[in-house]
Design a protein around this motif. Structure first.
Motif, PDB file in Angstrom:
ATOM      1  N   LYS A   6       0.923  -1.129   0.286  1.00 33.54           N
ATOM      2  CA  LYS A   6       0.058   0.208   0.003  1.00 33.54           C
ATOM      3  C   LYS A   6       0.709   1.191   0.084  1.00 33.54           C
ATOM      4  O   LYS A   6       0.558   2.171  -0.705  1.00 33.54           O
ATOM      5  N   GLN A   7       1.922   1.281   0.605  1.00 33.10           N
ATOM      6  CA  GLN A   7       2.863   2.393   0.784  1.00 33.10           C
ATOM      7  C   GLN A   7       3.787   2.456  -0.827  1.00 33.10           C
ATOM      8  O   GLN A   7       3.780   3.739  -1.061  1.00 33.10           O
ATOM      9  N   VAL A   8       3.970   1.663  -0.993  1.00 36.45           N
ATOM     10  CA  VAL A   8       4.647   1.515  -2.502  1.00 36.45           C
ATOM     11  C   VAL A   8       3.651   2.191  -3.484  1.00 36.45           C
ATOM     12  O   VAL A   8       3.970   3.101  -4.345  1.00 36.45           O
ATOM     13  N   ALA A   9       2.489   1.703  -3.396  1.00 37.17           N
ATOM     14  CA  ALA A   9       1.299   2.126  -4.191  1.00 37.17           C
ATOM     15  C   ALA A   9       1.194   3.461  -4.078  1.00 37.17           C
ATOM     16  O   ALA A   9       0.932   4.374  -5.126  1.00 37.17           O
ATOM     17  N   HIS A  10       1.062   4.144  -2.715  1.00 40.70           N
ATOM     18  CA  HIS A  10       0.966   5.476  -2.866  1.00 40.70           C
ATOM     19  C   HIS A  10       2.023   6.315  -3.122  1.00 40.70           C
ATOM     20  O   HIS A  10       1.913   7.359  -3.876  1.00 40.70           O
ATOM     21  N   SER A  15      -2.111   1.765  -8.287  1.00 37.30           N
ATOM     22  CA  SER A  15      -2.649   0.841  -7.355  1.00 37.30           C
ATOM     23  C   SER A  15      -2.146  -0.085  -6.705  1.00 37.30           C
ATOM     24  O   SER A  15      -0.958  -0.587  -7.149  1.00 37.30           O
ATOM     25  N   ILE A  16      -2.725  -0.881  -5.800  1.00 40.39           N
ATOM     26  CA  ILE A  16      -2.096  -1.905  -5.031  1.00 40.39           C
ATOM     27  C   ILE A  16      -1.905  -3.139  -5.911  1.00 40.39           C
ATOM     28  O   ILE A  16      -0.818  -3.895  -6.267  1.00 40.39           O
ATOM     29  N   SER A  27       3.592 -10.801 -16.169  1.00 38.84           N
ATOM     30  CA  SER A  27       2.059 -10.061 -16.007  1.00 38.84           C
ATOM     31  C   SER A  27       2.148  -8.831 -17.145  1.00 38.84           C
ATOM     32  O   SER A  27       3.022  -8.102 -17.358  1.00 38.84           O
ATOM     33  N   SER A  28       0.743  -8.488 -17.086  1.00 34.02           N
ATOM     34  CA  SER A  28       0.597  -7.292 -18.216  1.00 34.02           C
ATOM     35  C   SER A  28       0.596  -5.886 -17.456  1.00 34.02           C
ATOM     36  O   SER A  28      -0.329  -5.652 -16.726  1.00 34.02           O
ATOM     37  N   ILE A  29       1.644  -5.207 -17.760  1.00 29.61           N
ATOM     38  CA  ILE A  29       1.853  -3.928 -16.999  1.00 29.61           C
ATOM     39  C   ILE A  29       2.898  -3.208 -17.887  1.00 29.61           C
ATOM     40  O   ILE A  29       3.592  -3.575 -18.569  1.00 29.61           O
ATOM     41  N   ILE A  37       7.705   1.431 -10.041  1.00 33.01           N
ATOM     42  CA  ILE A  37       7.009   0.976  -8.973  1.00 33.01           C
ATOM     43  C   ILE A  37       8.350   0.196  -8.139  1.00 33.01           C
ATOM     44  O   ILE A  37       8.556   0.186  -7.139  1.00 33.01           O
ATOM     45  N   LEU A  38       9.229  -0.535  -9.286  1.00 32.30           N
ATOM     46  CA  LEU A  38      10.397  -1.149  -8.622  1.00 32.30           C
ATOM     47  C   LEU A  38      11.432  -0.220  -8.081  1.00 32.30           C
ATOM     48  O   LEU A  38      12.153  -0.599  -7.080  1.00 32.30           O
TER      49      LEU A  38
END
Length: 326
Positions: A6-10, A15-16, A27-29, A37-38
């Motif tokens: 959740k902190q990473v997403a924020h 989104s989470i 995965s599709s991203i 994100i990384l």
């Protein structure tokens, strides 16, 4: 507290679910979103549940590299080691390589698995592999062999003393034309057993009558023994560097109409289960497998308290087991 998804997403403004996809291969991203994100996860010190699980698994994993699983002695070692490691909450990962193969080819695979320790048996450890393991904090233990050219832990049977015991036993039974069937000459198991055997003969005023090279295999020994037993001055006793070669020696003698121990006394080394079969009843030097494995596991378990540069070599006594072949 550890950072959460959740902190990473924020922090990354996603989104989470996007965080979860970023840590899932295939995965599709969007690649740029994954990279962002990384980067945020690295800054926060976040590890995904899957990665944390992998780290826990690898921390309890021990890798075994074996080069001669066709020899019944090594499956016995493998079974004993696996059960001993399971008893202390660890798992065993096995790599089988051809005898005398270059272990360096396995370095990337072994390091990728991130084991807590590496056990090497019936294979030659290279200095390159030893250095790579040291740099990655992986403790290395040689089992049933010693290598003077690399600084690692080692646990082995007293092969030199076992070779002496075989010679003295055969001399004590009145044998004087004693032959020797060796294994692979550049291994410590062959070298130490051969030296102890020859040394005891010399001290008693005798010498090896004839030698053959069985390469630690049934097929190699069978041919070598046939050659020795069809020579003009054939031996009346044989010391074979391991049991599988000694069993081949018994079969080769039978092929020629000879019997053990009446015509030919035969002594092996290891005490594999087949040695006790009624059709062979092989006299042999028993390796203390249970105690050897206990020493190996002890070294692995001490990895958190003993520095990697602090190494030990344990040489444990074998035992002469007298049966019907000599």
């Amino acid at each position: 507290m550890k950072p959460t998804a959740k902190q990473v997403a924020h922090e990354a403004g996603v989104s989470i679910a996007a965080v979860s996809r970023a840590f899932s291969p295939g995965s599709s991203i969007d690649p740029l979103k994954r990279q962002r994100i990384l980067q945020v996860a690295a800054q926060l010190g976040y590890s995904s549940p899957a990665r944390r699980t992998a780290e826990v698994i690898s921390a309890g994993t021990v890798t075994l590299v074996a080069g001669d699983l066709a020899n019944p002695f090594y499956p016995l070692v493998l079974d004993t080691l696996a059960k001993a490691l399971q008893a202390v909450g660890r798992q065993l990962l096995v790599y089988a390589i051809p005898p005398q193969a270059d272990m360096d080819q396995l370095t990337p695979q072994i390091l990728a698995a991130r084991p807590s320790a590496l056990v090497v048996t019936s294979a030659s450890l290279t200095s390159g592999m030893a250095n790579a393991c040291r740099q990655h904090g992986i403790r290395v233990v040689l089992l049933n062999r010693i290598q003077r050219n690399v600084r690692v832990n080692a646990v082995a049977c007293d092969n030199h003393a076992g070779g002496r015991d075989a010679a003295l036993f055969l001399l004590g039974r009145g044998r004087r034309r004693i032959g020797f069937i060796g294994g692979i000459s550049n291994t410590s198991t062959h070298r130490d057993r051969a030296e102890g055997f020859s040394e005891a003969l010399r001290e008693s005023g005798h010498s090896v009558l004839a030698e053959g090279n069985g390469e630690f295999t049934y097929r190699g020994s069978y041919g070598a023994v046939l050659s020795l037993l069809t020579a003009k001055n054939r031996p009346d006793a044989l010391f074979c560097c391991n049991d599988i070669m000694a069993l081949a020696a018994i079969d080769a003698a039978r092929e020629l109409g000879l019997s053990a121990p009446e015509d030919l006394s035969i002594v092996g080394f290891d005490d594999i289960p087949m040695a006790g079969w009624r059709s062979y009843r092989l006299t042999t030097i028993r390796q203390p497998i249970t105690r050897m494995i206990s020493e190996v596991v002890g070294l692995i378990q001490a990895s958190n308290t003993v520095p990697l540069d602090e190494t030990t070599t344990s040489i444990l006594p074998g035992k002469l087991i007298v049966r019907g072949s000599a």
